[in-house]
Design an enzyme around this catalytic site. Structure first.
Site, short mmCIF file in Angstrom:
data_model
loop_
_atom_site.label_atom_id
_atom_site.label_comp_id
_atom_site.label_asym_id
_atom_site.label_seq_id
_atom_site.Cartn_x
_atom_site.Cartn_y
_atom_site.Cartn_z
N SER A 173 -4.93 -2.39 2.56
CA SER A 173 -5.37 -3.83 2.37
C SER A 173 -6.82 -3.81 2.60
CB SER A 173 -4.73 -4.90 3.33
OG SER A 173 -3.12 -5.11 2.93
N GLU A 188 1.00 -4.83 7.96
CA GLU A 188 1.25 -5.46 6.82
C GLU A 188 2.59 -5.97 6.59
OE1 GLU A 188 -0.66 -2.87 3.25
OE2 GLU A 188 -0.34 -1.58 4.97
N GLU A 221 -6.80 6.22 -4.55
CA GLU A 221 -5.49 6.32 -3.73
C GLU A 221 -4.37 6.09 -4.43
OE1 GLU A 221 -4.40 3.37 -0.81
OE2 GLU A 221 -5.24 1.66 -1.96
N ASP A 262 -4.95 3.35 -7.38
CA ASP A 262 -6.17 2.77 -7.69
C ASP A 262 -7.28 3.55 -8.31
OD1 ASP A 262 -4.88 0.75 -6.50
OD2 ASP A 262 -5.74 0.64 -4.51
N GLY A 303 2.89 -3.79 -3.21
CA GLY A 303 3.24 -5.29 -2.97
C GLY A 303 4.27 -5.55 -4.44
N TYR A 307 -6.38 -11.14 -0.89
CA TYR A 307 -5.24 -12.14 -0.46
C TYR A 307 -5.62 -13.53 -0.10
CZ TYR A 307 -2.96 -7.66 0.60
OH TYR A 307 -2.42 -6.25 0.30
N ARG A 332 1.71 2.99 -7.37
CA ARG A 332 0.49 2.32 -8.06
C ARG A 332 -0.82 3.12 -7.74
NH1 ARG A 332 -1.03 -2.38 -5.41
NH2 ARG A 332 -3.10 -1.53 -5.21
N ASN A 389 -0.61 4.17 -3.59
CA ASN A 389 0.07 3.39 -2.89
C ASN A 389 1.77 3.77 -3.25
OD1 ASN A 389 -2.04 1.51 -1.78
ND2 ASN A 389 -2.47 1.37 -3.77
N1 LIG Z 1 -15.90 5.15 -3.62
C1 LIG Z 1 -15.63 3.92 -3.69
N2 LIG Z 1 -16.70 3.28 -4.33
C2 LIG Z 1 -16.61 1.97 -5.00
N3 LIG Z 1 -15.95 1.36 -4.08
C3 LIG Z 1 -14.72 1.59 -3.29
C4 LIG Z 1 -14.70 3.15 -3.10
N4 LIG Z 1 -13.57 3.27 -2.42
C5 LIG Z 1 -12.89 1.98 -1.95
N5 LIG Z 1 -13.83 0.98 -2.68
C6 LIG Z 1 -13.59 -0.41 -2.72
O1 LIG Z 1 -12.32 -0.66 -1.54
C7 LIG Z 1 -11.27 -1.11 -2.08
C8 LIG Z 1 -10.22 -0.44 -1.18
O2 LIG Z 1 -10.26 0.85 -1.40
P1 LIG Z 1 -9.07 1.91 -1.16
O3 LIG Z 1 -9.54 3.21 -1.03
O4 LIG Z 1 -8.04 1.44 -2.64
O5 LIG Z 1 -8.10 1.45 0.09
P2 LIG Z 1 -6.91 0.34 0.56
O6 LIG Z 1 -5.83 1.22 0.65
O7 LIG Z 1 -7.66 -0.43 1.85
O8 LIG Z 1 -6.62 -0.54 -0.76
C9 LIG Z 1 -11.14 -0.69 -3.48
O9 LIG Z 1 -10.26 -1.51 -4.18
C10 LIG Z 1 -12.61 -0.76 -3.96
O10 LIG Z 1 -12.92 -2.11 -4.36
MG LIG Z 2 -6.42 0.25 -2.66
#
Ligand SMILES: Nc1ncnc2c1ncn2[C@@H]1O[C@H](COP(=O)(O)OP(=O)(O)O)[C@@H](O)[C@H]1O
Ligand SMILES: [Mg+2]
Length: 302
Positions: A145, A17, A264, A251, A270, A210, A249, A266
């Site tokens: 990402s 990243e 998750e 999610d 960013g 991105y 942040r 962060n």
């Molecule tokens: N359990 C889930 N159900 C539905 N969508 C998911 C799920 N986990 C991840 N996603 C999708 O994938 C994206 C990235 O997942 P995330 O766990 O936030 O990892 P990263 O660290 O890559 O951002 C999320 O923003 C969402 O759109």
């Molecule tokens: Mg995420």
């Protein structure tokens, strides 16, 4: 103005990243300069130890993403040097970088997170799919990402999804949450206004993050006041359960039944001027410069 002394902004570094970190770091440097802070930008290279010692810095503003910068490594190094830094400490950074560890802590703390399984061989995928159903989300334990993530719709795609994630290390399968997607920034001890993300893509993937300009960001998020509070409280609980500090942040997603789940945390999100934390800060009445100074103010918090 408070005397911040010499402040080093650490950015760049060797992680995947790096590019986004360079942008975030440059924006932070600019903001601190504009507020009269004696700021020094350092692109993290193998000579980082010498530069930090020679620089006689009072505080370090960490604007590194990913491996070595967001996973507790640089945090431990700065602890050894006795330099206060922004954001989370060693343990919280390491746990947040590892989605399997994060989820284990959240489950133990009663923070709702999608049901999951750790997969250690391609054969484990079918068992996980049998328990968690389709679509099945398959992701690397330690990436960001949206790299290496697949939404698997049927058994034929399990092996490929496993391989894609396994290229980045350990693999996690998660129950798919089907509703809207949110993110909630934490600054100091409080949650900022929630942002809702909307993409025509299948999920919020790398392109949606991105590349494409079709992703919509809504702040206010369009939640009822009690739902907004619910998400903020949940985000703060998720943040505190991992022992995070300063800023970050969280999610989250909402399931079809209306319940919210944490995906998750962060710990060094960013910070370009179109990033999500600055967007939430703006909605709370804080300019980008105010936000950067607030993050710096929390450096070295216990
Ligand atoms: N359990 C889930 N159900 C539905 N969508 C998911 C799920 N986990 C991840 N996603 C999708 O994938 C994206 C990235 O997942 P995330 O766990 O936030 O990892 P990263 O660290 O890559 O951002 C999320 O923003 C969402 O759109
Ligand atoms: Mg995420």
């Amino acid at each position: 103005m408070k005397d911040y002394g010499r402040v080093a902004v650490l950015y760049g570094g060797p992680s995947s990243e790096r590019e986004i970190s360079l942008k975030s770091g440059a924006a932070v440097v600019q903001a601190l300069k504009s507020r009269g802070v004696d700021v020094h930008a350092i692109d993290v290279q193998p000579d980082i130890a010498t530069r930090l010692v020679a620089g006689n810095f009072k505080t370090v503003f960490l604007m590194l993403h990913g491996r070595l910068g967001e996973d507790g490594a640089i945090q431990g190094f700065l602890e050894v040097l006795g330099l206060p830094y922004t954001g989370s400490g060693i343990t919280a950074s390491a746990i947040a970088m590892d989605k399997a560890l994060s989820k284990a802590v959240w489950v133990a703390s009663g923070v709702p997170t999608p049901e999951y399984a750790l997969i250690d061989s391609p054969d484990g995928m079918a068992t996980a799919a049998g328990r968690l159903g389709y679509p099945l989300i398959v992701k690397p334990v330690a990436e960001g990402s949206s790299i290496g993530i697949t939404k698997v719709r049927d058994a034929r795609d399990l092996a490929r999804a496993y391989q894609l994630a396994a290229d980045y290390g350990r693999v996690l399968a998660e129950r798919c949450v089907t509703g809207a997607e949110y993110t909630c920034a934490i600054l100091g001890g409080r949650a900022l206004p929630v942002i809702r993300l909307e993409t025509p893509q299948d999920f919020y993937d790398y392109e949606a993050k991105y590349v494409l300009n079709t992703t919509r960001y809504h702040c206010p998020a369009g939640l009822a006041p009690d739902e907004e509070r619910e998400v903020q409280t949940l985000a703060l609980r998720a943040f505190q359960a991992l022992g995070a500090r300063g800023w970050g942040r969280v999610d989250l997603m909402r399931d079809a039944d209306g319940r919210f789940y944490v995906l998750e945390l962060n710990t060094a999100p960013g910070m370009t001027d179109h990033s999500l934390v600055p967007m939430a800060a703006r909605a709370a009445g804080l300019s980008f410069e105010d936000l950067v100074l607030a993050i710096l103010d929390h450096a070295g918090d216990a």
